[in-house]
Design a protein around this motif. Sequence first.
Motif, PDB file in Angstrom:
ATOM      1  N   LEU A 183       0.798  -1.222   0.000  1.00 30.27           N
ATOM      2  CA  LEU A 183       0.000   0.000   0.000  1.00 30.27           C
ATOM      3  C   LEU A 183       0.833   1.275   0.000  1.00 30.27           C
ATOM      4  O   LEU A 183       0.479   2.249  -0.653  1.00 30.27           O
ATOM      5  CB  LEU A 183      -0.953  -0.001   1.204  1.00 30.27           C
ATOM      6  N   ASP A 184       1.934   1.288   0.752  1.00 32.63           N
ATOM      7  CA  ASP A 184       2.729   2.513   0.881  1.00 32.63           C
ATOM      8  C   ASP A 184       3.997   2.480   0.030  1.00 32.63           C
ATOM      9  O   ASP A 184       4.963   3.175   0.312  1.00 32.63           O
ATOM     10  CB  ASP A 184       3.093   2.769   2.347  1.00 32.63           C
ATOM     11  N   LYS A 185       3.995   1.669  -1.028  1.00 34.73           N
ATOM     12  CA  LYS A 185       5.165   1.542  -1.894  1.00 34.73           C
ATOM     13  C   LYS A 185       4.855   2.079  -3.290  1.00 34.73           C
ATOM     14  O   LYS A 185       3.731   2.005  -3.778  1.00 34.73           O
ATOM     15  CB  LYS A 185       5.598   0.077  -2.018  1.00 34.73           C
ATOM     16  N   HIS A 186       5.877   2.631  -3.941  1.00 33.32           N
ATOM     17  CA  HIS A 186       5.750   3.067  -5.334  1.00 33.32           C
ATOM     18  C   HIS A 186       6.053   1.920  -6.300  1.00 33.32           C
ATOM     19  O   HIS A 186       5.420   1.782  -7.340  1.00 33.32           O
ATOM     20  CB  HIS A 186       6.722   4.213  -5.634  1.00 33.32           C
ATOM     21  N   LEU A 187       7.048   1.131  -5.947  1.00 32.74           N
ATOM     22  CA  LEU A 187       7.532   0.061  -6.821  1.00 32.74           C
ATOM     23  C   LEU A 187       7.541  -1.260  -6.065  1.00 32.74           C
ATOM     24  O   LEU A 187       8.048  -1.326  -4.943  1.00 32.74           O
ATOM     25  CB  LEU A 187       8.948   0.395  -7.314  1.00 32.74           C
ATOM     26  N   ILE A 188       6.993  -2.302  -6.701  1.00 30.31           N
ATOM     27  CA  ILE A 188       6.977  -3.636  -6.108  1.00 30.31           C
ATOM     28  C   ILE A 188       7.801  -4.567  -6.991  1.00 30.31           C
ATOM     29  O   ILE A 188       7.593  -4.621  -8.215  1.00 30.31           O
ATOM     30  CB  ILE A 188       5.539  -4.185  -5.990  1.00 30.31           C
ATOM     31  N   ILE A 189       8.731  -5.289  -6.384  1.00 30.85           N
ATOM     32  CA  ILE A 189       9.564  -6.235  -7.117  1.00 30.85           C
ATOM     33  C   ILE A 189       9.256  -7.642  -6.592  1.00 30.85           C
ATOM     34  O   ILE A 189       9.440  -7.933  -5.415  1.00 30.85           O
ATOM     35  CB  ILE A 189      11.055  -5.922  -6.953  1.00 30.85           C
ATOM     36  N   ILE A 190       8.776  -8.488  -7.486  1.00 29.92           N
ATOM     37  CA  ILE A 190       8.377  -9.850  -7.122  1.00 29.92           C
ATOM     38  C   ILE A 190       9.508 -10.803  -7.475  1.00 29.92           C
ATOM     39  O   ILE A 190       9.859 -10.966  -8.649  1.00 29.92           O
ATOM     40  CB  ILE A 190       7.094 -10.255  -7.873  1.00 29.92           C
ATOM     41  N   VAL A 191      10.094 -11.417  -6.448  1.00 27.12           N
ATOM     42  CA  VAL A 191      11.244 -12.297  -6.669  1.00 27.12           C
ATOM     43  C   VAL A 191      10.963 -13.648  -6.009  1.00 27.12           C
ATOM     44  O   VAL A 191      11.714 -14.107  -5.147  1.00 27.12           O
ATOM     45  CB  VAL A 191      12.544 -11.683  -6.107  1.00 27.12           C
ATOM     46  N   ILE A 192       9.863 -14.262  -6.418  1.00 25.27           N
ATOM     47  CA  ILE A 192       9.489 -15.584  -5.921  1.00 25.27           C
ATOM     48  C   ILE A 192       9.173 -16.474  -7.107  1.00 25.27           C
ATOM     49  O   ILE A 192       9.051 -15.996  -8.246  1.00 25.27           O
ATOM     50  CB  ILE A 192       8.279 -15.512  -4.963  1.00 25.27           C
ATOM     51  N   ASP A 193       9.006 -17.786  -6.857  1.00 21.78           N
ATOM     52  CA  ASP A 193       8.789 -18.739  -7.944  1.00 21.78           C
ATOM     53  C   ASP A 193       7.361 -19.247  -8.044  1.00 21.78           C
ATOM     54  O   ASP A 193       6.962 -19.770  -9.085  1.00 21.78           O
ATOM     55  CB  ASP A 193       9.725 -19.952  -7.777  1.00 21.78           C
ATOM     56  N   ASN A 194       6.589 -19.130  -6.982  1.00 19.65           N
ATOM     57  CA  ASN A 194       5.246 -19.687  -6.965  1.00 19.65           C
ATOM     58  C   ASN A 194       4.312 -18.881  -7.861  1.00 19.65           C
ATOM     59  O   ASN A 194       4.004 -17.718  -7.578  1.00 19.65           O
ATOM     60  CB  ASN A 194       4.708 -19.713  -5.524  1.00 19.65           C
ATOM     61  N   ASP A 195       3.871 -19.504  -8.954  1.00 21.09           N
ATOM     62  CA  ASP A 195       3.058 -18.783  -9.944  1.00 21.09           C
ATOM     63  C   ASP A 195       1.738 -18.286  -9.369  1.00 21.09           C
ATOM     64  O   ASP A 195       1.272 -17.200  -9.720  1.00 21.09           O
ATOM     65  CB  ASP A 195       2.782 -19.692 -11.152  1.00 21.09           C
ATOM     66  N   GLU A 196       1.128 -19.063  -8.502  1.00 26.89           N
ATOM     67  CA  GLU A 196      -0.151 -18.651  -7.923  1.00 26.89           C
ATOM     68  C   GLU A 196       0.009 -17.394  -7.074  1.00 26.89           C
ATOM     69  O   GLU A 196      -0.791 -16.454  -7.160  1.00 26.89           O
ATOM     70  CB  GLU A 196      -0.725 -19.781  -7.068  1.00 26.89           C
ATOM     71  N   ASP A 197       1.074 -17.360  -6.278  1.00 21.92           N
ATOM     72  CA  ASP A 197       1.340 -16.173  -5.464  1.00 21.92           C
ATOM     73  C   ASP A 197       1.694 -14.973  -6.330  1.00 21.92           C
ATOM     74  O   ASP A 197       1.279 -13.839  -6.049  1.00 21.92           O
ATOM     75  CB  ASP A 197       2.478 -16.456  -4.475  1.00 21.92           C
ATOM     76  N   ILE A 198       2.440 -15.221  -7.385  1.00 21.42           N
ATOM     77  CA  ILE A 198       2.814 -14.132  -8.292  1.00 21.42           C
ATOM     78  C   ILE A 198       1.571 -13.508  -8.915  1.00 21.42           C
ATOM     79  O   ILE A 198       1.437 -12.279  -8.958  1.00 21.42           O
ATOM     80  CB  ILE A 198       3.767 -14.640  -9.397  1.00 21.42           C
ATOM     81  N   ARG A 199       0.650 -14.337  -9.388  1.00 20.42           N
ATOM     82  CA  ARG A 199      -0.577 -13.818 -10.005  1.00 20.42           C
ATOM     83  C   ARG A 199      -1.389 -12.994  -9.008  1.00 20.42           C
ATOM     84  O   ARG A 199      -1.959 -11.960  -9.352  1.00 20.42           O
ATOM     85  CB  ARG A 199      -1.442 -14.983 -10.523  1.00 20.42           C
ATOM     86  N   ARG A 200      -1.429 -13.445  -7.759  1.00 25.09           N
ATOM     87  CA  ARG A 200      -2.188 -12.719  -6.744  1.00 25.09           C
ATOM     88  C   ARG A 200      -1.564 -11.354  -6.477  1.00 25.09           C
ATOM     89  O   ARG A 200      -2.261 -10.340  -6.362  1.00 25.09           O
ATOM     90  CB  ARG A 200      -2.243 -13.547  -5.454  1.00 25.09           C
TER      91      ARG A 200
END
Length: 221
Positions: free
Chosen positions: A83-100
Amino acid sequence: MFENHKEDLSGGEISFSMLSLLSSKLRVGIIGAGKGGYIKAKHLLERGCYVEVLSIDYEKKFEELLKYNLKIIRGEYNKSFILDKHLIIIVIDNDEDIRRIEHDCNSLYKIYINSKSFTEGMGAIPVQKDMKNFILGISSKGGNPKGSLMMGEKAENYLKKYDDFIGYTTSIRNKAKKFPNLKKSITNFMASEDFFFFFEKGKENVVLKLFYEDDMILYER
């Protein structure tokens, strides 16, 4: 095995829009604390960004980054983290979590990077080369970090000879801001290989005085 080396592996033409952001104002959330998360956190922290890392666990070398006031949060992903971030970097492998996470970012209009597949996110972090008076960012269109690094080093080696020149011309430009007509004229005059030639000879002020004798904006190195 290299027969299709010219094939467009990205699936089509990719266009990028690069921005230069003020690091001190950028709030970044990194989800995942493996090798990729460490590299990105280190890059951003060294440039003065505020960074929080969210992960159930993290590699011990993340402790090296605590000197930059890195905040590490242990736990599962929750929408409140972004919520309080400008940029989010996703560095995980789980596709379901990534989509969420991507769904949440889209619903909140966050800029996000999917490190597993950059075309599924909104972009990638370019190779950055910092000089005294300008920065250089390079990204490959098809996703080739090693290639971008190679080109960044080549470009840096070529462009560093212009570093002091950019500092000089920037100073003159800033002093001419009070005079719009002069600013346009003098910046156009200085942005040339001809003027760079005189700069290398230490004759830049002589040349400026020759053409702008009545304007007291000369900059002594």
